[in-house]
Design a protein around this motif. Structure first.
Motif, PDB file in Angstrom:
ATOM      1  N   PHE A 168       0.820  -1.418  -0.035  1.00  0.00           N
ATOM      2  CA  PHE A 168      -0.116  -0.063  -0.131  1.00  0.00           C
ATOM      3  C   PHE A 168       0.845   1.284  -0.047  1.00  0.00           C
ATOM      4  O   PHE A 168       0.399   2.365  -0.164  1.00  0.00           O
ATOM      5  N   SER A 169       2.071   1.080   0.362  1.00  0.00           N
ATOM      6  CA  SER A 169       3.125   2.379   0.283  1.00  0.00           C
ATOM      7  C   SER A 169       3.737   2.462  -1.165  1.00  0.00           C
ATOM      8  O   SER A 169       4.305   3.641  -1.535  1.00  0.00           O
ATOM      9  N   SER A 170       3.418   1.553  -2.087  1.00  0.00           N
ATOM     10  CA  SER A 170       3.978   1.420  -3.499  1.00  0.00           C
ATOM     11  C   SER A 170       3.175   2.527  -4.185  1.00  0.00           C
ATOM     12  O   SER A 170       1.861   2.629  -4.309  1.00  0.00           O
ATOM     13  N   SER A 171       3.670   3.334  -5.131  1.00  0.00           N
ATOM     14  CA  SER A 171       3.111   4.094  -6.061  1.00  0.00           C
ATOM     15  C   SER A 171       2.337   3.351  -6.988  1.00  0.00           C
ATOM     16  O   SER A 171       1.317   3.806  -7.616  1.00  0.00           O
ATOM     17  N   GLU A 172       2.827   2.142  -7.473  1.00  0.00           N
ATOM     18  CA  GLU A 172       2.248   1.330  -8.414  1.00  0.00           C
ATOM     19  C   GLU A 172       0.767   0.867  -8.100  1.00  0.00           C
ATOM     20  O   GLU A 172      -0.158   0.871  -8.786  1.00  0.00           O
ATOM     21  N   THR A 173       0.702   0.665  -6.814  1.00  0.00           N
ATOM     22  CA  THR A 173      -0.632   0.092  -6.353  1.00  0.00           C
ATOM     23  C   THR A 173      -1.700   1.370  -6.528  1.00  0.00           C
ATOM     24  O   THR A 173      -2.946   1.201  -7.101  1.00  0.00           O
ATOM     25  N   TRP A 174      -1.268   2.561  -6.076  1.00  0.00           N
ATOM     26  CA  TRP A 174      -2.282   3.776  -6.224  1.00  0.00           C
ATOM     27  C   TRP A 174      -2.465   4.096  -7.776  1.00  0.00           C
ATOM     28  O   TRP A 174      -3.522   4.791  -8.154  1.00  0.00           O
ATOM     29  N   ALA A 175      -1.389   3.893  -8.550  1.00  0.00           N
ATOM     30  CA  ALA A 175      -1.501   4.528  -9.945  1.00  0.00           C
ATOM     31  C   ALA A 175      -2.158   3.313 -10.854  1.00  0.00           C
ATOM     32  O   ALA A 175      -2.528   3.604 -12.030  1.00  0.00           O
ATOM     33  N   PHE A 176      -2.200   2.164 -10.535  1.00  0.00           N
ATOM     34  CA  PHE A 176      -2.927   0.990 -11.384  1.00  0.00           C
ATOM     35  C   PHE A 176      -4.348   1.367 -11.926  1.00  0.00           C
ATOM     36  O   PHE A 176      -4.209   1.233 -13.008  1.00  0.00           O
ATOM     37  N   SER A 177      -5.218   1.766 -11.056  1.00  0.00           N
ATOM     38  CA  SER A 177      -6.562   1.913 -11.561  1.00  0.00           C
ATOM     39  C   SER A 177      -6.323   2.919 -12.682  1.00  0.00           C
ATOM     40  O   SER A 177      -7.044   2.767 -13.999  1.00  0.00           O
ATOM     41  N   GLY A 178      -5.989   3.944 -12.543  1.00  0.00           N
ATOM     42  CA  GLY A 178      -5.644   5.075 -13.411  1.00  0.00           C
ATOM     43  C   GLY A 178      -5.036   4.796 -14.726  1.00  0.00           C
ATOM     44  O   GLY A 178      -5.557   5.136 -15.633  1.00  0.00           O
ATOM     45  N   TYR A 179      -3.846   4.017 -14.289  1.00  0.00           N
ATOM     46  CA  TYR A 179      -2.943   3.761 -15.686  1.00  0.00           C
ATOM     47  C   TYR A 179      -3.903   2.786 -16.576  1.00  0.00           C
ATOM     48  O   TYR A 179      -4.122   2.924 -17.928  1.00  0.00           O
ATOM     49  N   ALA A 180      -4.619   1.538 -15.809  1.00  0.00           N
ATOM     50  CA  ALA A 180      -5.381   0.825 -16.683  1.00  0.00           C
ATOM     51  C   ALA A 180      -6.625   1.385 -17.352  1.00  0.00           C
ATOM     52  O   ALA A 180      -6.777   0.791 -18.562  1.00  0.00           O
ATOM     53  N   VAL A 181      -7.176   2.132 -16.568  1.00  0.00           N
ATOM     54  CA  VAL A 181      -8.533   2.753 -17.256  1.00  0.00           C
ATOM     55  C   VAL A 181      -8.061   3.708 -18.182  1.00  0.00           C
ATOM     56  O   VAL A 181      -8.807   3.712 -19.265  1.00  0.00           O
ATOM     57  N   ASN A 182      -7.078   4.721 -18.257  1.00  0.00           N
ATOM     58  CA  ASN A 182      -6.803   5.478 -19.144  1.00  0.00           C
ATOM     59  C   ASN A 182      -6.194   5.011 -20.356  1.00  0.00           C
ATOM     60  O   ASN A 182      -6.516   5.170 -21.382  1.00  0.00           O
ATOM     61  N   GLY A 183      -5.593   3.702 -20.426  1.00  0.00           N
ATOM     62  CA  GLY A 183      -5.017   2.957 -21.334  1.00  0.00           C
ATOM     63  C   GLY A 183      -5.960   1.964 -22.173  1.00  0.00           C
ATOM     64  O   GLY A 183      -5.657   1.127 -22.914  1.00  0.00           O
ATOM     65  N   PHE A 184      -6.959   1.497 -21.199  1.00  0.00           N
ATOM     66  CA  PHE A 184      -7.834   0.242 -21.219  1.00  0.00           C
ATOM     67  C   PHE A 184      -7.074  -0.980 -21.506  1.00  0.00           C
ATOM     68  O   PHE A 184      -7.142  -1.611 -22.419  1.00  0.00           O
ATOM     69  N   THR A 185      -6.325  -1.045 -20.636  1.00  0.00           N
ATOM     70  CA  THR A 185      -5.151  -2.065 -20.611  1.00  0.00           C
ATOM     71  C   THR A 185      -4.645  -2.608 -19.248  1.00  0.00           C
ATOM     72  O   THR A 185      -5.187  -2.308 -18.428  1.00  0.00           O
ATOM     73  N   ASP A 186      -3.777  -3.612 -19.134  1.00  0.00           N
ATOM     74  CA  ASP A 186      -3.083  -4.249 -18.086  1.00  0.00           C
ATOM     75  C   ASP A 186      -2.090  -3.380 -17.334  1.00  0.00           C
ATOM     76  O   ASP A 186      -1.384  -2.587 -18.256  1.00  0.00           O
ATOM     77  N   TRP A 187      -1.679  -3.415 -16.147  1.00  0.00           N
ATOM     78  CA  TRP A 187      -0.642  -2.623 -15.628  1.00  0.00           C
ATOM     79  C   TRP A 187      -0.454  -3.533 -14.626  1.00  0.00           C
ATOM     80  O   TRP A 187      -0.671  -4.811 -14.315  1.00  0.00           O
ATOM     81  N   SER A 188       1.052  -3.019 -13.963  1.00  0.00           N
ATOM     82  CA  SER A 188       1.206  -4.400 -12.814  1.00  0.00           C
ATOM     83  C   SER A 188       1.337  -3.756 -11.306  1.00  0.00           C
ATOM     84  O   SER A 188       0.816  -2.413 -11.243  1.00  0.00           O
ATOM     85  N   LEU A 189       1.331  -4.872 -10.457  1.00  0.00           N
ATOM     86  CA  LEU A 189       0.812  -4.484  -9.387  1.00  0.00           C
ATOM     87  C   LEU A 189       2.137  -5.015  -8.401  1.00  0.00           C
ATOM     88  O   LEU A 189       2.526  -6.258  -8.767  1.00  0.00           O
ATOM     89  N   PRO A 190       2.581  -4.424  -7.272  1.00  0.00           N
ATOM     90  CA  PRO A 190       3.579  -4.995  -6.607  1.00  0.00           C
ATOM     91  C   PRO A 190       3.497  -6.378  -5.993  1.00  0.00           C
ATOM     92  O   PRO A 190       2.567  -6.550  -5.121  1.00  0.00           O
TER      93      PRO A 190
END
Length: 420
Positions: free
Chosen positions: A122-144
């Motif tokens: 929960f302290s990783s920026s990946e976690t909090w950025a995942f939803s935004g990146y995924a929805v913006n690109g309509f694609t998959d993203w990584s989670l820690p």
């Protein structure tokens, strides 16, 4: 020989069942990928298209989704070519459920499956950025640390999402063609099919439409079938011939070249008739989109906690869990979102009328031509892989076109009716 055609139906109840089967095909094919199953081939696999078992069923499923989408959207525009209604319906159909899936992946599945501590997760920026990146690109993203098992694809959170970008951009493409064609169904169909054929035979056309080229032949097959069906209906004889030719195409490894046409005919023919899947959808709702969204992460979760590496067993265990999530998505997210479509569309009309009061006709035409310019750039030159950002920029271009048109305010800008 006289060919008897079926009646031209108004509601294609069979499509609900076909979508369910298509989604299940995708989940089944992904079970081979996630589990690392066998690639052995046999006669049955050759019939399906001569591809490895882990992918061919999923290909059929995804391509069927695009055929149905092309057919129904072209049908919708032929009956009601409302720019706002079309756009709002498409946005509410796919974005809310996609966003909900991204949030569930990041904040429910992720914490359960991560291989790092929850504090680190929960302290990783990946976690909090995942939803935004995924929805913006309509694609998959990584989670820690997701998923925490030893496998080649263990870090792929949701391998199903790639096609939704193609889907969203296909919506934009069809609306663009419809506007340029001045609502001529025949001309719009011809243009869509011409571009689709171009992507099959010309690398230049493919490079010009990279955001939709891979799936456009199947989407165009659905659009073409709408034109054919509106005039001739479907024929049992031609549907049977299509099925036989598809089997032969699979044996001779040319299935991909003919499924867009023959598969489209067969899908529409079957879509006219109720089936067990459509009867189930009537009772519990259309869960096909949710099945498609959640199938991959649930199979990944199942693989991690059970260690199953047998594809069919993985599929059998994961499918019921996926169906529960799909049911919740249908009734908590998808249906409520679509229930607001008329209110949202009317609010946009009210806002547009408020902004351009007294200049509604030129503003409408300016907005439409702004869309034509912006959508053309988006599909051919723009950063189409950032779908939501690109659509936001497209809206800005439309508003700019509307404002410029009101400044010019010349009689030649006149349109028959305001933006609707």
């Amino acid at each position: 020989m006289k060919i008897t055609t079926t009646a031209k139906v108004d509601h294609f109840a069979g499509f609900d069942g076909i979508r369910l089967v298509a989604a299940i095909f995708v989940i089944l094919s992904h079970a081979f990928v996630v589990a690392g199953g066998s690639n052995e081939q046999g006669f049955f696999i050759q019939i399906l298209g001569g591809r490895k078992a882990l992918g061919v069923l999923g290909d059929y499923g995804v391509n069927t989704f695009f055929i149905i989408s092309g057919f129904l959207l072209a049908r919708s525009l032929s009956f009601n070519a409302s720019f706002i209604t079309y756009s709002v319906n498409r946005a509410l159909r796919i974005i809310p459920a996609f966003a909900a899936c991204a949030l569930v992946s990041a904040f429910v599945i992720g914490p359960i499956c991560t291989g790092v501590s929850l504090r680190e997760y929960f302290s990783s920026s990946e976690t909090w950025a995942f939803s935004g990146y995924a929805v913006n690109g309509f694609t998959d993203w990584s989670l820690p640390g997701v998923f925490a098992y030893d496998g080649e694809l263990s870090k792929q959170v949701n391998g199903s999402l790639w096609s939704l970008r193609y889907e969203a951009l296909s919506y934009v493409f069809l609306l663009l063609v419809w506007i340029v064609s001045r609502r001529s169904t025949a001309l719009a169909t011809g243009l869509v099919v011409a571009v689709a054929v171009g992507t099959l035979v010309s690398p230049l056309v493919t490079a010009s439409f990279l955001g939709i080229a891979y799936t456009l032949p199947y989407f165009a097959g659905g659009v073409l079938m709408q034109w054919v069906h509106s005039r001739y209906g479907t024929s049992t004889i031609l549907a049977t011939a299509s099925a036989v030719l598809l089997v032969l195409a699979g044996v001779f490894h040319v299935r991909e070249k003919v499924f867009a046409l023959l598969g489209a005919y067969l899908v529409v023919f079957l879509g006219e008739r109720k089936n067990l899947g459509s009867a189930l959808a009537e009772k519990i709702g259309d869960c096909s989109y949710g099945l498609y969204l959640y199938g991959w992460p649930v199979e990944q979760l199942t693989r991690q906690f059970t260690g199953i590496t047998q594809p069919l067993l993985l599929f059998a265990v994961a499918l019921p869990i996926t169906w529960v999530l799909a049911f919740l998505s249908c009734h908590i997210v998808e249906r409520p979102a679509m229930q607001h479509r008329r209110a949202v569309a009317n609010w946009i009309r009210w806002l547009f009328a408020k902004l351009f009061k007294g200049n509604l006709i030129p503003a409408t035409t300016g907005a439409k031509w702004g869309f034509v310019v912006g959508a053309t750039y988006l599909l051919t030159k723009g950063h189409w892989w950032l779908v939501i950002q690109s659509i936001g920029e497209l809206v800005a271009v439309m508003l700019l076109g509307a404002f410029l048109a009101t400044l010019v305010n010349h009689p030649r800008w006149a349109s028959r009716q305001p933006l609707r």
